[in-house]
Design a protein around this motif. Structure first.
Motif, PDB file in Angstrom:
ATOM      1  N   MET A 195      87.672 117.754   9.896  1.00 50.17           N
ATOM      2  CA  MET A 195      88.558 117.567  11.060  1.00 50.17           C
ATOM      3  C   MET A 195      88.240 116.222  11.706  1.00 50.17           C
ATOM      4  O   MET A 195      87.619 116.155  12.773  1.00 50.17           O
ATOM      5  CB  MET A 195      88.318 118.676  12.071  1.00 50.17           C
TER       6      MET A 195
ATOM      7  N   THR B 170      89.942 115.811  15.182  1.00 52.80           N
ATOM      8  CA  THR B 170      89.268 116.591  16.217  1.00 52.80           C
ATOM      9  C   THR B 170      87.965 115.910  16.634  1.00 52.80           C
ATOM     10  O   THR B 170      87.648 115.797  17.820  1.00 52.80           O
ATOM     11  CB  THR B 170      88.981 118.013  15.681  1.00 52.80           C
TER      12      THR B 170
ATOM     13  N   THR C  58      85.016 123.939  13.994  1.00 53.19           N
ATOM     14  CA  THR C  58      86.303 124.181  14.659  1.00 53.19           C
ATOM     15  C   THR C  58      87.241 124.930  13.727  1.00 53.19           C
ATOM     16  O   THR C  58      87.454 124.505  12.587  1.00 53.19           O
ATOM     17  CB  THR C  58      86.953 122.832  15.070  1.00 53.19           C
ATOM     18  N   ALA C  59      87.772 126.052  14.213  1.00 55.97           N
ATOM     19  CA  ALA C  59      88.719 126.796  13.376  1.00 55.97           C
ATOM     20  C   ALA C  59      90.023 126.012  13.312  1.00 55.97           C
ATOM     21  O   ALA C  59      90.387 125.306  14.270  1.00 55.97           O
ATOM     22  CB  ALA C  59      88.968 128.158  13.998  1.00 55.97           C
ATOM     23  N   ALA C  60      90.725 126.129  12.171  1.00 53.20           N
ATOM     24  CA  ALA C  60      91.914 125.296  11.959  1.00 53.20           C
ATOM     25  C   ALA C  60      93.158 125.866  12.627  1.00 53.20           C
ATOM     26  O   ALA C  60      94.208 126.025  12.028  1.00 53.20           O
ATOM     27  CB  ALA C  60      92.140 125.139  10.456  1.00 53.20           C
ATOM     28  N   VAL C  61      93.014 126.229  13.897  1.00 49.82           N
ATOM     29  CA  VAL C  61      94.151 126.770  14.654  1.00 49.82           C
ATOM     30  C   VAL C  61      94.275 126.011  15.985  1.00 49.82           C
ATOM     31  O   VAL C  61      93.357 125.286  16.360  1.00 49.82           O
ATOM     32  CB  VAL C  61      93.995 128.289  14.910  1.00 49.82           C
ATOM     33  N   PRO C  62      95.393 126.181  16.693  1.00 47.02           N
ATOM     34  CA  PRO C  62      95.593 125.367  17.891  1.00 47.02           C
ATOM     35  C   PRO C  62      94.524 125.558  18.965  1.00 47.02           C
ATOM     36  O   PRO C  62      94.077 126.679  19.213  1.00 47.02           O
ATOM     37  CB  PRO C  62      96.960 125.845  18.421  1.00 47.02           C
ATOM     38  N   GLY C  63      94.137 124.441  19.554  1.00 46.36           N
ATOM     39  CA  GLY C  63      93.319 124.478  20.771  1.00 46.36           C
ATOM     40  C   GLY C  63      91.844 124.787  20.631  1.00 46.36           C
ATOM     41  O   GLY C  63      91.177 125.008  21.635  1.00 46.36           O
ATOM     42  N   VAL C  64      91.299 124.792  19.417  1.00 45.22           N
ATOM     43  CA  VAL C  64      89.879 125.138  19.292  1.00 45.22           C
ATOM     44  C   VAL C  64      88.998 123.902  19.477  1.00 45.22           C
ATOM     45  O   VAL C  64      87.845 123.995  19.901  1.00 45.22           O
ATOM     46  CB  VAL C  64      89.582 125.831  17.940  1.00 45.22           C
TER      47      VAL C  64
ATOM     48  N   ASN D 211      93.825 115.321  11.005  1.00 43.44           N
ATOM     49  CA  ASN D 211      92.981 116.218  10.204  1.00 43.44           C
ATOM     50  C   ASN D 211      93.575 116.417   8.808  1.00 43.44           C
ATOM     51  O   ASN D 211      92.887 116.340   7.786  1.00 43.44           O
ATOM     52  CB  ASN D 211      92.854 117.587  10.881  1.00 43.44           C
TER      53      ASN D 211
ATOM     54  N   ARG E 277      95.961 115.178  16.822  1.00 42.60           N
ATOM     55  CA  ARG E 277      94.704 115.212  16.052  1.00 42.60           C
ATOM     56  C   ARG E 277      94.849 116.086  14.807  1.00 42.60           C
ATOM     57  O   ARG E 277      94.229 115.810  13.772  1.00 42.60           O
ATOM     58  CB  ARG E 277      93.517 115.630  16.917  1.00 42.60           C
TER      59      ARG E 277
ATOM     60  N   SER F 144      98.124 123.312  13.684  1.00 44.64           N
ATOM     61  CA  SER F 144      97.158 124.108  12.938  1.00 44.64           C
ATOM     62  C   SER F 144      97.038 123.605  11.504  1.00 44.64           C
ATOM     63  O   SER F 144      97.986 123.713  10.724  1.00 44.64           O
ATOM     64  CB  SER F 144      97.591 125.575  12.943  1.00 44.64           C
TER      65      SER F 144
HETATM   66  N1  ASP Z   1      94.295 122.294  15.960  1.00 43.74           N
HETATM   67  C1  ASP Z   1      93.293 121.632  15.181  1.00 43.74           C
HETATM   68  C2  ASP Z   1      93.526 121.940  13.709  1.00 43.74           C
HETATM   69  O1  ASP Z   1      94.000 122.988  13.371  1.00 43.74           O
HETATM   70  C3  ASP Z   1      91.910 121.986  15.593  1.00 43.74           C
HETATM   71  C4  ASP Z   1      91.672 121.470  16.984  1.00 43.74           C
HETATM   72  O2  ASP Z   1      91.269 120.311  17.110  1.00 43.74           O
HETATM   73  O3  ASP Z   1      91.911 122.189  17.951  1.00 43.74           O
HETATM   74  O4  ASP Z   1      93.234 121.123  12.872  1.00 43.74           O
END
Ligand code: ASP
Length: 495
Positions: A359, A362, A400-406, A443, A439, A324
């Protein structure tokens, strides 16, 4: 008397990381072996899956008592693992919104010059957009050269789709909610009607706007009125950074816990089947991180390769382990300002904005994934379609939100734009978390690189000599009188 230095935090995180991978792999291999059956446990994963299943198995009277105890112990450990991992992630999420808000408001207000805000803002956004487009192009080129999806077994594809159907449908569903919206609505949605709702919902793009507006307005009102508020935002930024330090105490254990959990679940067979795809993504990301970014730094700043990576490695490591970039942001800010030598003004603007919209990793991944899915279905992508991917992946990565798996949710938008089958998502979902870790590190590295470039262009980047002197001074001052500097020292404990 010599006092032994404590092990630096990033070394502890690294140890947690390596141990997590080793233990995760061990558990993963044990599940597939007959060991568990030898114990009479049968399918251990059913014990680990969740309370209901475990209870049902017990009631069904299947396994013997010893085996039940082993499985019960395993389940307890798994729950404990998940608890520690989630506690850590909650802690990081707790920090993400207030730090964006306070640091942006304080940062912009302290620039005290609306033209400077505009100038830094324009440079930042322009460089972010260019590096993102470069990243996607690298992803597309790598995928076209390596051809990871060429000749992908059709039976295997059908199998993977069947396995992941439900999960993939949720991701596609989430993305479709976004796609149904008109472009005007999407744009309008960046501007919140209720700042508190934006914060409560953790809508970081909106929180960025709130922070910017507060900062800009503070520069436009009389100084004596603005001063106490700026001091408040400044103070709150310090407070949040302190909370980060507290949360980070948990990091090495949480990283271990999160990795054991993910890797134990990860089908190693699946990883082998998707090896070329994963290799292509990782190769592209490595190129971006180790060649493109240092190359840009070399061209535009005096920052050398070693200095850059040494300064930002704690942030990269945390990004890798938390997946994240939002949660990593406080540490990124700390590294960029205190270790790389970027001024506070530039850091407090470039990093929160970057963590939200920049990102590169991403975007690169989305490029590779789109080509992989096309190749897997034997579809040729024209140059026009590849350009569409550059455009949509740039926008998708911003959203894309800066959290896992988006990242994989936003991939739906890219696939849809060029008419690729959405069920391709199910094929790559199994290895997504591991690629997400990689990724996210890219980022965060991209944000740091841009911070250095912008600071240098504003003459606000300390030289290597200045940084040496600063660190030496910090070390001489000692920690106790300057608790805030503990962060830099914690990271640098091995020096
Ligand atoms: N997890 C990535 C981030 O927080 C966003 C993603 O690609 O899912 O930068």
């Amino acid at each position: 008397m010599t006092t032994r230095k404590k092990l630096a935090l990033h070394w502890k995180i690294l140890i947690g990381l390596v141990l997590g991978i080793v233990v995760g792999l061990t558990i993963n291999s044990m599940w597939t072996e007959s060991t568990w059956e030898g114990l009479g446990v049968g399918d251990v994963s059913s014990y680990l899956a969740g309370p209901t299943t475990a209870k049902e198995s017990m009631v069904a009277g299947g396994p013997n008592e010893d085996a039940g105890a082993v499985a019960g112990g395993a389940k307890f450990l798994r729950n404990l693992n998940q608890f520690v991992g989630s506690l850590f992630m909650n802690g990081l999420r707790f920090i993400a919104v207030p730090i964006v808000l306070f640091s942006l408001a304080a940062g912009v207000a302290s620039l005290n010059d609306i033209t400077k805000v505009g100038r830094i803002g324009a440079k930042t956004v322009a460089i972010y957009l260019v590096t993102t487009a470069v990243a996607i192009s690298i992803g597309l080129t790598a995928a076209n050269l390596i051809d990871p999806g060429e000749g992908f077994d059709e039976g295997l594809r059908a199998n993977l789709i069947a396995q992941q159907e439900a999960n993939a449908a949720t991701k596609v569903g989430n993305a479709e909610v976004q796609m149904d919206r008109d472009t005007w609505d999407v744009l309008l949605d960046i501007f919140p009607s209720n700042p508190f709702q934006a914060m409560a919902e953790g809508n970081t793009l909106q929180v960025v706007v709130v922070g910017l507006l507060l900062g800009v307005a503070l520069t436009l009102i009389p100084k004596e009125k603005a001063k106490p508020l700026i001091a408040f935002f400044d103070g709150m930024t310090e407070v949040i950074i302190k909370i980060v330090e507290i949360v980070l105490i948990l990091a090495p254990y949480a990283v271990f816990a999160l990795l054991v959990d993910k890797i134990a679940d990860l089908g190693l067979d699946l990883l082998k089947q998707l090896a070329w795809y994963s290799v292509t993504v990782v190769f592209g990301l490595a190129l971006m991180m180790f060649v493109v970014y240092p190359g840009v730094l070399r061209m535009l700043t005096p920052v050398k390769y070693g200095r850059f990576f040494k300064a930002i490695s704690p942030a990269q490591l945390l990004a890798f382990s938390s997946s994240s970039s939002g949660a990593t942001m406080p540490v990124t800010m700390d590294c960029v300002e205190k270790r790389l030598g970027v001024s506070e003004d530039v850091t407090s603007f470039v990093i929160p904005v970057g963590a939200t919209i920049n990102m590169d990793g991403t975007a690169l991944y989305q490029g590779v994934a789109a080509v992989f899915i096309a190749q897997m279905y034997g579809m040729d992508l024209s140059i026009g379609q590849q350009l569409t991917i550059v455009l949509t992946a740039t926008l998708a990565s911003i959203g894309t939100a800066a959290v896992p798996g988006v990242g994989i949710v936003m991939l739906v938008i890219v696939l849809e734009a060029v008419g690729l089958p959405l069920e391709g998502i199910a094929v790559i979902l199994g290895v997504d978390r591991i690629l997400d870790m990689c990724r996210t590190s890219v980022n965060v590295t991209g944000d740091c690189m841009v911070a250095a470039v912008v600071a240098n262009s504003e003459n606000e980047l300390a030289s290597a000599d200045e940084m040496e002197a600063r660190l030496a001074a910090e070390e001489a001052t000692g920690l106790d009188e300057h608790p805030h500097e503990a962060t830099a020292d914690q990271y640098d404990g091995e020096r």
